[in-house]
Design an enzyme around this catalytic site. Structure first.
Site, PDB file in Angstrom:
ATOM      1  N   GLY A  94      -5.549   0.762   5.309  1.00 27.48           N
ATOM      2  CA  GLY A  94      -4.836  -0.465   4.967  1.00 27.48           C
ATOM      3  C   GLY A  94      -5.599  -1.715   5.355  1.00 27.48           C
ATOM      4  O   GLY A  94      -5.603  -2.713   4.617  1.00 27.48           O
ATOM      5  N   ASP A  95      -6.256  -1.679   6.511  1.00 28.93           N
ATOM      6  CA  ASP A  95      -7.065  -2.819   6.950  1.00 28.93           C
ATOM      7  C   ASP A  95      -8.233  -3.039   5.987  1.00 28.93           C
ATOM      8  O   ASP A  95      -8.556  -4.181   5.629  1.00 28.93           O
ATOM      9  CB  ASP A  95      -7.607  -2.573   8.362  1.00 28.93           C
ATOM     10  CG  ASP A  95      -6.508  -2.232   9.350  1.00 28.93           C
ATOM     11  OD1 ASP A  95      -5.375  -2.705   9.171  1.00 28.93           O
ATOM     12  OD2 ASP A  95      -6.789  -1.478  10.305  1.00 28.93           O
TER      13      ASP A  95
ATOM     14  N   GLY B  58      -1.547   4.843  -4.352  1.00 28.59           N
ATOM     15  CA  GLY B  58      -2.198   3.618  -4.783  1.00 28.59           C
ATOM     16  C   GLY B  58      -1.641   2.353  -4.167  1.00 28.59           C
ATOM     17  O   GLY B  58      -1.072   2.355  -3.075  1.00 28.59           O
TER      18      GLY B  58
ATOM     19  N   GLY C  14      -0.218   4.660   0.123  1.00 30.59           N
ATOM     20  CA  GLY C  14      -0.919   5.878   0.483  1.00 30.59           C
ATOM     21  C   GLY C  14      -1.691   6.430  -0.698  1.00 30.59           C
ATOM     22  O   GLY C  14      -2.356   5.697  -1.439  1.00 30.59           O
TER      23      GLY C  14
ATOM     24  N   SER D  61       0.860  -1.190   0.000  1.00 28.83           N
ATOM     25  CA  SER D  61       0.000   0.000   0.000  1.00 28.83           C
ATOM     26  C   SER D  61       0.894   1.237   0.000  1.00 28.83           C
ATOM     27  O   SER D  61       1.868   1.322   0.747  1.00 28.83           O
ATOM     28  CB  SER D  61      -0.943  -0.016   1.206  1.00 28.83           C
ATOM     29  OG  SER D  61      -0.230  -0.169   2.413  1.00 28.83           O
TER      30      SER D  61
END
Length: 321
Positions: A253-254, A227, A224, A222
Site C-alpha cells: 500500500g505504501d 486491484g 489487495g 486498495s
C-alpha cells in the site's frame, strides 16, 4: 523532480519472517528473515526517492534506538528532520506465510511527551512552504490523540501543498475531518470508517464517494489482489494488477501511494499514473520491503496491468461481485 515531505508519527523496526503455514502452539521453522527501519511515511519516502524525488522525512523518532533509522536515511539519501523523543521506537513482527497470509504482531510505541506536537510543528514550520506534496502516514503513538492528527493536517495545509493521509481506525476518522487532499484506505479500513460491510466494488465506491462529498478530492481504495479503485475529480478508474507470486504484502500500500503521488507530480495522465503505481505495488509483494521501480521486468508488469473506467468497466460481474 519534486520535493516531498512525509510524516511518520510512529516508526518501527520491522522484522519480517517468511514461514510455511503456521502451526499455533507448536515449534515452527522459518525461511528468510529481514529487519529494517520502517513506518508508512518512511516506506513512502524510500519509494519516492527511488523514483527520483527529493524526500524529507519528519515525525517522531525514539532516541534510544534511532541508530538503524539514521543509517538507513544516510544510505538512501533521505533528509532526516525527525523530532527525537525519549524511549524506543517500537518493533513489529510480520509473519508472511507461503500462501500469502501476513500476520502482524505490532509492538508498543514510546510514550509521546506532552510537548511533542508543538516541537513537531516548530520543525515543520520551516518545511511545509517548500514542498510540492506532504504525506502523513501510519498509526499514532501512545499519547497522541486522534484530534491532534487533524490539527497536524490543518497545520500542514497552511503551506499550500496537497496533503495526503494514509491512516486507519480512529486516526482515519479524525483525519478526514481536516479534509486532506487525498486518502488511501484499503477496503477493510474503509468499511471500518463507514461502519458497515462493503462486500463489493459498488459498496466500496459508494463509501469512497461519501468521502469525496465531504471535501476530499482523491480517494484511493486498495483492494489487495483485486486491484485498486481510484476516485478522483477527473474520472474514476479501476486497476487490476498482474498475477505475481506473493511473499509479503506489508509495503504494498505504501508503494502504491508513492507511485500514485509520483505520477500526479510528474504530470502523467490518470490512466498511466494508476497503471504504473499498481504495477509497482505488484512488484513489491514479490519480496520483503518496498517496491523497486528499477526492477528488470517493471515495464512488463505495467503492460500487464489493466486500467478501465469505473463503473463503465468491461470486467464482467465486477460491479456486484
Amino acid at each position: 523532480m519534486a520535493r516531498i515531505l512525509t510524516i511518520t508519527l510512529n516508526p518501527a523496526l520491522d522484522l519480517s519472517v517468511e514461514t510455511p503455514d503456521l502451526a499455533l502452539g507448536r515449534v515452527n521453522s522459518t525461511g528468510r528473515t529481514h529487519i529494517e527501519p520502517a513506518g508508512k511515511g518512511i516506506n513512502l519516502g524510500r519509494v519516492l526517492k527511488r523514483l527520483g524525488h527529493e524526500v524529507v522525512l519528519s515525525g517522531l523518532l525514539g532516541a534510544d534506538n534511532a541508530g538503524p533509522f539514521e543509517r538507513l536515511f544516510a544510505d538512501e539519501g533521505l533528509e532526516d528532520r525527525f523530532v527525537r523523543v525519549p524511549g524506543d521506537s517500537r518493533t513489529n513482527i510480520k509473519l508472511a506465510e507461503q500462501g500469502g497470509r501476513v500476520t502482524d504482531l505490532n509492538g508498543v510505541s514510546f510514550d509521546t511527551p506532552a510537548d511533542a506536537a508543538s516541537r513537531l510543528q516548530f520543525r515543520l514550520a520551516g518545511l511545509i512552504d517548500d514542498c510540492n506534496a506532504i504525506v502523513i502516514a501510519g498509526s499514532l503513538p501512545r499519547g497522541w490523540a486522534p484530534a491532534q492528527l487533524a490539527e497536524l493536517i490543518r497545520f500542514c495545509q497552511r503551506g499550500g501543498a496537497p496533503v495526503w493521509l494514509d491512516a486507519s481506525g480512529d486516526a482515519l476518522t479524525a483525519g478526514i475531518e481536516a479534509r486532506p487532499f487525498g486518502v488511501k484506505p484499503n477496503h477493510e479500513e474503509l468499511a471500518e470508517w463507514a461502519g458497515r460491510p462493503l462486500p463489493n466494488l459498488t459498496a466500496q465506491a459508494d463509501a469512497g464517494r461519501q468521502l469525496q462529498q465531504s471535501g476530499i478530492a482523491h480517494v484511493v481504495i486498495s483492494r489487495g489482489g483485486d486491484g485498486v479503485l481510484w476516485l478522483n475529480p477527473r474520472r474514476d478508474l479501476l486497476a487490476r494488477a498482474p498475477q505475481v507470486p506473493v511473499t509479503s504484502t506489508v509495503c504494498a500500500g505504501d508503494t502504491l501511494l508513492a507511485g500514485l503521488i509520483h505520477g500526479e507530480l510528474s504530470g502523467l495522465d490518470d490512466h498511466t499514473c494508476l497503471q504504473q503505481a499498481t504495477a509497482l505495488s505488484a512488484e513489491c509483494v514479490r519480496h520483503f520491503g518496498v517496491g523497486h521501480p528499477d526492477a528488470d521486468d517493471i515495464e512488463q508488469l505495467q503492460q500487464q496491468t489493466r486500467v478501465t473506467p469505473w463503473p463503465d468497466t468491461e470486467l464482467s460481474g465486477e460491479a456486484s461481485s
